[in-house]
Design a protein around this motif. Structure first.
Motif, PDB file in Angstrom:
ATOM      1  N   ASN A 184      -5.666 -53.432  55.336  1.00  0.00           N
ATOM      2  CA  ASN A 184      -6.012 -52.090  54.867  1.00  0.00           C
ATOM      3  C   ASN A 184      -4.886 -51.401  54.097  1.00  0.00           C
ATOM      4  N   ASN A 185      -3.774 -52.092  53.849  1.00  0.00           N
ATOM      5  CA  ASN A 185      -2.666 -51.482  53.128  1.00  0.00           C
ATOM      6  C   ASN A 185      -2.556 -51.980  51.696  1.00  0.00           C
ATOM      7  N   ILE A 186      -3.547 -52.691  51.212  1.00  0.00           N
ATOM      8  CA  ILE A 186      -3.460 -53.353  49.909  1.00  0.00           C
ATOM      9  C   ILE A 186      -4.431 -52.709  48.924  1.00  0.00           C
ATOM     10  N   LYS A 187      -3.939 -52.419  47.725  1.00  0.00           N
ATOM     11  CA  LYS A 187      -4.773 -51.861  46.663  1.00  0.00           C
ATOM     12  C   LYS A 187      -5.119 -52.951  45.659  1.00  0.00           C
ATOM     13  N   MET A 188      -6.356 -52.894  45.163  1.00  0.00           N
ATOM     14  CA  MET A 188      -6.796 -53.791  44.092  1.00  0.00           C
ATOM     15  C   MET A 188      -6.855 -52.971  42.805  1.00  0.00           C
ATOM     16  N   ILE A 189      -6.145 -53.426  41.779  1.00  0.00           N
ATOM     17  CA  ILE A 189      -6.040 -52.681  40.524  1.00  0.00           C
ATOM     18  C   ILE A 189      -6.522 -53.557  39.367  1.00  0.00           C
ATOM     19  N   VAL A 190      -7.280 -52.970  38.453  1.00  0.00           N
ATOM     20  CA  VAL A 190      -7.717 -53.664  37.234  1.00  0.00           C
ATOM     21  C   VAL A 190      -7.242 -52.866  36.032  1.00  0.00           C
ATOM     22  N   ASP A 191      -6.635 -53.551  35.064  1.00  0.00           N
ATOM     23  CA  ASP A 191      -6.153 -52.888  33.849  1.00  0.00           C
ATOM     24  C   ASP A 191      -6.566 -53.729  32.641  1.00  0.00           C
ATOM     25  N   ILE A 192      -7.596 -53.274  31.923  1.00  0.00           N
ATOM     26  CA  ILE A 192      -8.088 -53.993  30.749  1.00  0.00           C
ATOM     27  C   ILE A 192      -7.749 -53.175  29.512  1.00  0.00           C
ATOM     28  N   ASP A 193      -6.987 -53.759  28.591  1.00  0.00           N
ATOM     29  CA  ASP A 193      -6.609 -53.043  27.369  1.00  0.00           C
ATOM     30  C   ASP A 193      -7.844 -52.682  26.543  1.00  0.00           C
ATOM     31  N   ASP A 194      -7.733 -51.594  25.794  1.00  0.00           N
ATOM     32  CA  ASP A 194      -8.867 -51.106  25.006  1.00  0.00           C
ATOM     33  C   ASP A 194      -9.313 -52.094  23.934  1.00  0.00           C
ATOM     34  N   ASP A 195      -8.387 -52.905  23.411  1.00  0.00           N
ATOM     35  CA  ASP A 195      -8.755 -53.812  22.319  1.00  0.00           C
ATOM     36  C   ASP A 195      -9.339 -55.136  22.808  1.00  0.00           C
ATOM     37  N   VAL A 196      -9.472 -55.304  24.127  1.00  0.00           N
ATOM     38  CA  VAL A 196     -10.103 -56.521  24.656  1.00  0.00           C
ATOM     39  C   VAL A 196     -11.609 -56.432  24.407  1.00  0.00           C
ATOM     40  N   PRO A 197     -12.203 -57.421  23.730  1.00  0.00           N
ATOM     41  CA  PRO A 197     -13.639 -57.361  23.431  1.00  0.00           C
ATOM     42  C   PRO A 197     -14.486 -57.453  24.700  1.00  0.00           C
ATOM     43  N   THR A 198     -15.594 -56.734  24.699  1.00  0.00           N
ATOM     44  CA  THR A 198     -16.488 -56.762  25.863  1.00  0.00           C
ATOM     45  C   THR A 198     -17.279 -58.057  25.916  1.00  0.00           C
ATOM     46  N   ILE A 199     -17.780 -58.504  24.755  1.00  0.00           N
ATOM     47  CA  ILE A 199     -18.587 -59.727  24.682  1.00  0.00           C
ATOM     48  C   ILE A 199     -17.768 -60.836  24.040  1.00  0.00           C
ATOM     49  N   ILE A 200     -17.586 -61.939  24.753  1.00  0.00           N
ATOM     50  CA  ILE A 200     -16.856 -63.089  24.225  1.00  0.00           C
ATOM     51  C   ILE A 200     -17.687 -64.355  24.419  1.00  0.00           C
ATOM     52  N   LYS A 201     -17.221 -65.435  23.840  1.00  0.00           N
ATOM     53  CA  LYS A 201     -17.963 -66.692  23.878  1.00  0.00           C
ATOM     54  C   LYS A 201     -17.084 -67.784  24.472  1.00  0.00           C
ATOM     55  N   GLY A 202     -17.570 -68.422  25.529  1.00  0.00           N
ATOM     56  CA  GLY A 202     -16.802 -69.466  26.205  1.00  0.00           C
ATOM     57  C   GLY A 202     -17.524 -69.885  27.462  1.00  0.00           C
ATOM     58  N   ASP A 203     -16.752 -70.275  28.475  1.00  0.00           N
ATOM     59  CA  ASP A 203     -17.329 -70.721  29.737  1.00  0.00           C
ATOM     60  C   ASP A 203     -17.063 -69.677  30.818  1.00  0.00           C
ATOM     61  N   PRO A 204     -18.052 -68.823  31.143  1.00  0.00           N
ATOM     62  CA  PRO A 204     -17.832 -67.768  32.141  1.00  0.00           C
ATOM     63  C   PRO A 204     -17.634 -68.308  33.545  1.00  0.00           C
ATOM     64  N   THR A 205     -18.301 -69.416  33.879  1.00  0.00           N
ATOM     65  CA  THR A 205     -18.173 -69.983  35.227  1.00  0.00           C
ATOM     66  C   THR A 205     -16.754 -70.443  35.497  1.00  0.00           C
ATOM     67  N   LYS A 206     -16.150 -71.110  34.510  1.00  0.00           N
ATOM     68  CA  LYS A 206     -14.788 -71.608  34.679  1.00  0.00           C
ATOM     69  C   LYS A 206     -13.793 -70.449  34.728  1.00  0.00           C
ATOM     70  N   LEU A 207     -14.036 -69.400  33.940  1.00  0.00           N
ATOM     71  CA  LEU A 207     -13.143 -68.236  33.989  1.00  0.00           C
ATOM     72  C   LEU A 207     -13.220 -67.572  35.362  1.00  0.00           C
ATOM     73  N   SER A 208     -14.427 -67.424  35.891  1.00  0.00           N
ATOM     74  CA  SER A 208     -14.586 -66.859  37.236  1.00  0.00           C
ATOM     75  C   SER A 208     -13.849 -67.698  38.265  1.00  0.00           C
TER      76      SER A 208
END
Length: 593
Positions: free
Chosen positions: A173-197
């Motif tokens: 309970n002492n750990i924070k999860m943080i996400v930081d995605i830069d504004d110029d990162v495209p929302t839709i990309i083309k590749g293998d989503p399963t492998k990235l996950s």
């Protein structure tokens, strides 16, 4: 050459062979190890040939020996991978029954003690499945049999799903999860989503496993931008136990653990980071690690992704439908099951009958053809790896039958392992879809709904499923039109607000989980108060009311009621996010059009 010198030279060769094997295993990738082994074997055989038949040695012997050695090593590697695949299948088959019956038992009216025991079975069997999957995955990578797909996908949604899953894995309970995605990162990309996950879950999972306090942060940025693709950089930073300099060099090696007792303390095969490295590099990427013992670890990887198009992402309406809608659609569905394992027969029959399906089991090929001829079968579930006559041959016989009622029946193959060749064979034969054992009940339901021969018109089914999107459960309703108006019609602003809202929701989940352990209802009330404004902004009135009730019961000290409301939130919030993403996609598509 004297006998003593001959023995000494052969002994030196043996010592060198052991050293080469140890070096290959610990320091090299599978491909580099294979090349080194080939070179050494050629060198050894050449010397042995000179020792035993020096006068008859010919110039071309070296290449002939090298070719023979190459063939022998390739044969051994093939046998090894076939053995791993076979053992994996043999373990998965009974494991499928264990997981399946545990899931069914979980649905029964259990007391608290029984429920905990079922949870223990589920946890142990899932852990075993993860180990099997890692070994099989590494075997595929080593033999070059791993395949990558190239499809358009929503990167933001993928990261959101990954982080949501990681939040559920957090125990401290002492750990924070943080996400930081830069504004110029495209929302839709083309590749293998399963492998990235898979890569992100491996890295974040390691951070979760080795952290006691502080934070875990996932950062995403564009390292290099090109006209048709972007090289994206993903960085996972944690304040965990860290790794010493000596051990840091070995973390990407096969079966390596940072410390000798790591496997005992934390579990695992020691293959996770090795698999991650291979997956990244096979997508023309790279991965690096920095760590300080007692301070934390930073792992970064880059992968090039082509620019994607949102219009190419299909909407999976069936997966968005709830379990109750699925049961209504499956009621009366007649299914023929080819499965030789009696335990699995019993399991799948019980699973399907809970959804009011009519099920035919204990079937061989001739009996199956008779059932297909005389009954209106909506779907065939076909086990591929049966001993007498396998599922491929049975499916081929069905497809080649003269009776149109038989040869057009939808076939879904299921098995405990599935290779690229199996995929090609299924496609060539005309098998419609595939389900990997062990599977979840939702996966089974989805694959049947996607493939069954409909007794009602497909338009009716589509309408029922779409209705779930238009009129969802009260706590999952949203309305983005008003919010878009508040954003002056600017979709970029809308996307940014929703991104912030999702981060706030994740923070709320972490806070409540933490404060429930200490029964700090005052802090839970504060967290709920902060979040309810976000639901008001989205016109998610049902979920806002749930949060209002949670806040009120926290202030009133009703611990059990708070726990129940929080569980309702955890169940319904993912569906609400699906609806947000669905409506957001509709707005984006409308704008593109």
């Amino acid at each position: 050459m004297s006998i003593s010198k001959t023995k000494d030279l052969i002994g030196q060769l043996s010592n060198l062979e052991r050293a080469v094997s140890e070096f290959s295993f610990e320091e090299l990738s599978a491909e580099d190890a294979k090349e080194l082994q080939l070179s050494f074997n050629s060198f050894r055989n050449s010397i042995e040939h000179h020792i035993y038949t020096p006068k008859t040695c010919k110039k071309n012997n070296g290449s002939e020996i090298k070719n023979k050695e190459k063939e022998e090593i390739e044969r051994k590697l093939l046998n090894q991978n076939q053995f791993i695949a076979h053992v994996s299948h043999e373990i998965r088959t009974p494991l499928n029954s264990i997981i399946g019956f545990a899931n069914l038992l979980k649905e029964e009216n259990l007391n608290e003690s029984q429920d905990k025991k079922v949870q223990a079975i589920q946890f142990a069997s899932t852990s075993l499945l993860k180990i099997i999957n890692e070994v099989l995955e590494y075997s595929k990578i080593s033999s070059g049999n791993i395949n990558f797909e190239t499809i358009d996908f929503n990167l933001s949604s993928l990261i959101n799903d990954v982080m949501f899953l990681c939040q559920t894995l957090m125990l401290d309970n002492n750990i924070k999860m943080i996400v930081d995605i830069d504004d110029d990162v495209p929302t839709i990309i083309k590749g293998d989503p399963t492998k990235l996950s898979q890569v992100l879950l491996n890295l974040l999972g390691n951070s979760i496993k080795f952290i006691n306090k502080g934070f875990i942060k996932l950062s995403v940025s564009v390292k290099n931008a090109h006209k048709d693709h972007n090289e994206l950089k993903f960085t996972v930073t944690d304040t965990g136990i860290g790794i010493s300099k000596e051990k840091l060099k070995k973390v990407f090696k096969r079966y390596a653990q940072a410390e000798d007792d790591t496997a005992i303390k934390y579990g695992g095969t020691g293959l996770g980071l090795s698999i991650t490295k291979e997956i990244v590099e096979k997508q023309k990427g790279s991965i690096t690690i920095e760590s300080k013992e007692g301070k934390g670890t930073i792992i970064s990887f880059t992968i090039p992704y082509a620019v994607g198009n949102a219009k190419n992402i299909p909407l999976n309406l069936i997966e968005s439908s709830n379990i109750e809608n699925g049961k209504k659609l499956l009621a009366g569905t007649e299914i023929l099951v080819f499965e030789d394992n009696l335990m699995n027969q019993h399991l799948i029959k019980e699973q399907l009958m809970k959804w009011d399906c009519k099920v035919h089991t204990h079937i061989n090929l001739n009996k199956g053809l008779a059932v297909l001829a005389n009954k209106k079968i909506d779907l065939v579930l076909m086990d591929l790896k049966m001993p007498s006559i396998n599922g491929f041959e049975m499916s081929k016989t069905i497809r080649q039958h003269k009776n149109a009622q038989i040869n057009t029946v939808p076939i879904v193959a299921f098995s405990a392992d599935f290779t690229e060749q199996d995929s090609k064979d299924c496609k060539n034969i005309g098998i419609n879809d595939f389900l990997l054992k062990p599977y979840t009940l939702n996966e089974l339901m989805t694959v049947i709904l996607n493939n069954k021969r409909e007794k009602t018109k497909r338009t009716t089914i589509k309408k029922m499923l779409e209705k779930q999107m238009i009129e969802p459960k009260e706590t999952t309703k949203v309305d983005l039109d008003n919010l878009l108006s508040d954003c002056f019609g600017e979709l970029d602003m809308l996307n940014e607000l929703i991104k912030l809202f999702k981060l706030n929701a994740l923070e709320f989940i972490g806070n409540v989980k933490m404060h429930l352990k200490t029964e700090n209802l005052q802090e839970i009330a504060l967290s709920a108060h902060k979040l309810k404004a976000g639901f008001a902004m989205l016109k998610a009135n049902g979920m806002r009311q749930l949060i209002v009730d949670l806040e009120a019961n926290s202030k009133a000290g009703n611990l059990e009621k708070v726990k129940n409301l929080y569980q309702m939130f955890l169940l319904d919030y993912p569906r609400l996010e699906e609806n947000i993403d669905y409506h957001l996609k509709m707005l984006n598509n409308k704008n593109d059009g």
